[in-house]
Design a protein around this motif. Structure first.
Motif, mmCIF file in Angstrom:
data_model
loop_
_atom_site.group_PDB
_atom_site.id
_atom_site.type_symbol
_atom_site.label_atom_id
_atom_site.label_comp_id
_atom_site.label_asym_id
_atom_site.label_seq_id
_atom_site.Cartn_x
_atom_site.Cartn_y
_atom_site.Cartn_z
ATOM 1 N N ALA A 127 43.016 32.399 29.594
ATOM 2 C CA ALA A 127 43.085 31.213 30.387
ATOM 3 C C ALA A 127 44.826 31.131 29.825
ATOM 4 C CB ALA A 127 42.425 30.204 29.316
ATOM 5 N N GLY A 128 45.356 31.554 29.554
ATOM 6 C CA GLY A 128 46.599 31.043 28.817
ATOM 7 C C GLY A 128 48.063 31.887 29.072
ATOM 8 N N TYR A 129 47.723 33.649 29.043
ATOM 9 C CA TYR A 129 48.470 33.744 29.892
ATOM 10 C C TYR A 129 48.915 33.852 30.709
ATOM 11 C CZ TYR A 129 51.937 35.058 25.397
ATOM 12 O OH TYR A 129 51.814 35.731 24.099
ATOM 13 N N VAL A 130 47.381 34.631 31.807
ATOM 14 C CA VAL A 130 47.053 34.480 33.311
ATOM 15 C C VAL A 130 46.050 33.431 34.186
ATOM 16 C CG1 VAL A 130 48.295 36.827 32.497
ATOM 17 C CG2 VAL A 130 45.299 36.584 31.931
ATOM 18 N N GLY A 131 46.812 32.782 33.463
ATOM 19 C CA GLY A 131 44.944 32.191 34.145
ATOM 20 C C GLY A 131 45.805 31.672 35.779
ATOM 21 N N GLN A 132 46.940 31.599 36.049
ATOM 22 C CA GLN A 132 47.059 31.787 38.041
ATOM 23 C C GLN A 132 46.500 33.091 38.028
ATOM 24 O OE1 GLN A 132 51.145 31.000 36.622
ATOM 25 N NE2 GLN A 132 50.651 29.515 38.527
ATOM 26 N N THR A 133 46.588 34.316 37.956
ATOM 27 C CA THR A 133 46.123 35.028 38.208
ATOM 28 C C THR A 133 44.369 35.127 38.029
ATOM 29 O OG1 THR A 133 47.293 36.776 36.288
ATOM 30 C CG2 THR A 133 48.542 36.737 38.322
ATOM 31 N N LEU A 134 43.742 34.612 37.053
ATOM 32 C CA LEU A 134 42.310 34.614 36.487
ATOM 33 C C LEU A 134 41.820 33.722 37.239
ATOM 34 C CD1 LEU A 134 40.514 36.051 34.607
ATOM 35 C CD2 LEU A 134 40.728 34.227 33.467
ATOM 36 N N ALA A 135 42.426 32.997 38.349
ATOM 37 C CA ALA A 135 41.965 31.736 38.410
ATOM 38 C C ALA A 135 41.114 32.234 39.872
ATOM 39 C CB ALA A 135 42.540 29.982 38.806
ATOM 40 N N MET A 136 42.353 33.495 40.589
ATOM 41 C CA MET A 136 42.606 33.970 41.682
ATOM 42 C C MET A 136 41.046 35.427 41.215
ATOM 43 S SD MET A 136 46.856 34.948 42.569
ATOM 44 C CE MET A 136 46.025 35.590 43.969
ATOM 45 N N LEU A 137 41.193 36.043 40.784
ATOM 46 C CA LEU A 137 40.816 37.007 40.112
ATOM 47 C C LEU A 137 38.764 36.856 40.232
ATOM 48 C CD1 LEU A 137 40.225 39.919 40.322
ATOM 49 C CD2 LEU A 137 40.392 39.568 37.681
ATOM 50 N N LEU A 138 38.672 35.237 39.732
ATOM 51 C CA LEU A 138 37.309 35.129 39.880
ATOM 52 C C LEU A 138 36.815 34.485 40.712
ATOM 53 C CD1 LEU A 138 37.435 33.437 35.904
ATOM 54 C CD2 LEU A 138 36.197 35.675 37.290
ATOM 55 N N GLY A 139 37.624 33.199 41.393
ATOM 56 C CA GLY A 139 37.320 32.880 42.622
ATOM 57 C C GLY A 139 36.836 31.506 42.238
ATOM 58 N N GLU A 140 37.045 30.489 43.440
ATOM 59 C CA GLU A 140 36.346 29.543 43.121
ATOM 60 C C GLU A 140 35.141 28.764 41.994
ATOM 61 O OE1 GLU A 140 36.037 24.970 45.190
ATOM 62 O OE2 GLU A 140 36.142 26.574 46.321
ATOM 63 N N GLU A 141 34.122 29.518 42.494
ATOM 64 C CA GLU A 141 32.657 29.251 41.711
ATOM 65 C C GLU A 141 33.249 30.298 40.149
ATOM 66 O OE1 GLU A 141 30.254 27.356 42.012
ATOM 67 O OE2 GLU A 141 31.435 26.758 43.609
ATOM 68 N N GLY A 142 33.521 31.347 39.942
ATOM 69 C CA GLY A 142 33.940 31.665 39.062
ATOM 70 C C GLY A 142 34.897 31.209 38.099
ATOM 71 N N SER A 143 36.055 30.695 38.897
ATOM 72 C CA SER A 143 36.338 29.896 37.747
ATOM 73 C C SER A 143 35.762 28.689 37.182
ATOM 74 C CB SER A 143 37.886 29.475 38.227
ATOM 75 O OG SER A 143 38.723 30.182 38.837
ATOM 76 N N ARG A 144 35.168 27.940 37.572
ATOM 77 C CA ARG A 144 34.379 26.483 37.233
ATOM 78 C C ARG A 144 33.825 27.324 36.557
ATOM 79 N NH1 ARG A 144 32.321 23.206 42.408
ATOM 80 N NH2 ARG A 144 31.500 21.605 40.705
ATOM 81 N N ALA A 145 32.787 28.788 36.698
ATOM 82 C CA ALA A 145 31.838 28.446 35.638
ATOM 83 C C ALA A 145 32.668 28.997 33.932
ATOM 84 C CB ALA A 145 31.344 30.124 35.648
ATOM 85 N N TYR A 146 33.893 29.851 34.249
ATOM 86 C CA TYR A 146 34.432 29.708 32.976
ATOM 87 C C TYR A 146 34.584 28.443 32.721
ATOM 88 C CZ TYR A 146 38.058 32.242 30.162
ATOM 89 O OH TYR A 146 39.196 32.114 29.260
#
Length: 420
Positions: free
Chosen positions: A31-50
């Motif tokens: 969530a820290g180092y790659v929060g921007q790319t991880l939000a893209m990779l997980l998608g909206e629902e996946g990001s909310r779940a995380y």
């Protein structure tokens, strides 16, 4: 990205795991180092779940989380709470603000305010166990980073309150400004041109750690501080042929090669690319490219970005994890740094390309709020395309694109406006 019916979230962003170890999720890495790319990779629902996964698992109580959501070890890393706020803000920028996030972020930020000892506006983050886990001493207690990240978090809390039209119970921006002022006045050593660490008994120590550049990224540095910090980004100090050293080689007291991720001789997998992204963000594209390209040997010699690697030779420690999720920082540096793609929580998209001095680079298929964007860069020029239609062609500039496709062009204080 791991998937199994018994995992608390699917997919599960493991910190490492390709070699069968290190499968836990460490918020600082992901969530820290790659929060921007991880939000893209997980998608909206996946990001909310995380986000729910970290909150419900006890982001304020544990260092990491197992795939079933169980928290591992008592709270340790002082960067974890910032990592949670960073990912939450990355979500808001990519997909839009969530009102239910505001009280959660307030609660998370208040955790350290209640838990840690204070030195005026600054917090004492404790020993190495809570910070970088260096093999030596020095970067401990009252330090520039993560106090600088803390200031950044309060500014984002204020931004979210404004976006949601909420009444702020406290002047969050004022708090952030006071923290930054304290960093500049209490931690900066003008003679050394570097930050010092302050210990509870009153002594101080200067460690030439790469973490100082995180304070720069968080807006804690005055112009003269920035110039002093950047003067150390050179060969024989922080830079090696194959990357960045976590401790400057000129720091004879703290530099050593047995712990390359944080004590010298190399760095954690995501640290070099994040430094490059920082340099693009502050408008130093030549230096950013110089830093990033020193890591390209990884793609030629290794199947994945390792947990850590040396910076004086193209190798990684054989006994450490073979991959790390922070390796996505390379893509993040190019997309959000070089291409300057900066989603805004209000739905606008800012793009500020900084092309390399030679060659061409294209970002194709960046998806944002139902639209697809391409950014093409070459020396002296760039082209922005949305859903196949060209929005802009010309010299690199700071662009703002609204939901209707209208483009505002900003150059040296002047502003022009065009539509697609």
């Amino acid at each position: 990205m791991w998937d199994h019916p018994d995992f608390a979230i699917r997919p599960f962003p493991a910190t490492s795991g390709i070699d069968g170890g290190g499968i836990n999720n460490y918020p600082w890495d992901a969530a820290g180092y790659v929060g921007q790319t991880l939000a893209m990779l997980l998608g909206e629902e996946g990001s909310r779940a995380y986000l729910r996964f970290m909150e419900e698992g006890g982001i304020d109580r544990h260092i990491s989380f197992a795939p079933d959501g169980t928290g591992d070890e008592p709270f340790a890393y002082s960067y974890s709470l910032w990592a949670f706020v960073h990912f939450a803000w990355s979500y808001c920028c990519q997909y839009g603000p969530l009102e239910e996030l505001y009280p959660v972020l307030r609660k998370v930020l208040d955790t350290d305010e209640r838990r840690l000892a204070r030195r005026g506006e600054l917090l004492d983050y404790g020993s190495h166990h809570h910070l970088l886990e260096m093999r030596g001493s020095g970067y401990e207690h009252v330090v520039a980073s993560p106090n600088a990240e803390r200031a950044w978090c309060y500014d984002r809390l204020a931004d979210l309150a404004e976006l949601l039209g909420l009444e702020e119970p406290e002047d969050w921006r004022g708090k952030a400004a006071r923290i930054r002022l304290a960093i500049r006045t209490e931690l900066w050593d003008g003679e050394a041109g570097w930050f010092r660490s302050l210990y509870p008994e009153g002594r101080s120590e200067i460690v030439y750690s790469v973490q100082a550049y995180d304070a720069l990224r968080m807006g804690a540095c005055a112009p003269e501080m920035e110039r002093a910090l950047l003067s150390h980004l050179r060969d024989g100090a922080f830079l090696g042929d194959c990357g960045v050293s976590s401790i400057s080689a000129e720091d004879a007291l703290h530099y050593e090669v047995n712990d390359p991720d944080w004590s010298g001789g190399g760095s954690f997998g995501g640290e070099g690319p994040i430094l490059a992204q920082t340099l693009w963000e502050i408008g130093r594209p030549e230096l950013a490219w110089d830093v990033l390209k020193r890591h390209f040997w990884i793609g030629e010699r290794l199947p994945y970005v390792p947990q850590e690697h040396y910076c004086d030779r193209p190798m990684s420690p054989a006994h450490k994890r073979a991959n790390n999720i922070s390796g996505m920082a390379g893509a993040q540096a190019v997309v959000f740094g070089m291409a300057g793609i900066r989603p805004q929580p209000d739905g606008r998209l800012r793009i500020a390309p900084q092309p390399p001095e030679s060659g061409r680079v294209s970002i194709v298929g960046f998806e944002y709020r139902g639209r697809r964007y391409d950014v093409h860069m070459e020396p002296g020029g760039c082209r922005i395309v949305r859903d196949g239609a060209e929005l802009y062609r010309g010299a690199p500039a700071r662009l703002t694109i609204d939901a209707e496709g209208a483009v505002s062009v900003h150059r040296e204080g002047a502003e022009a406006r065009s539509t697609n």
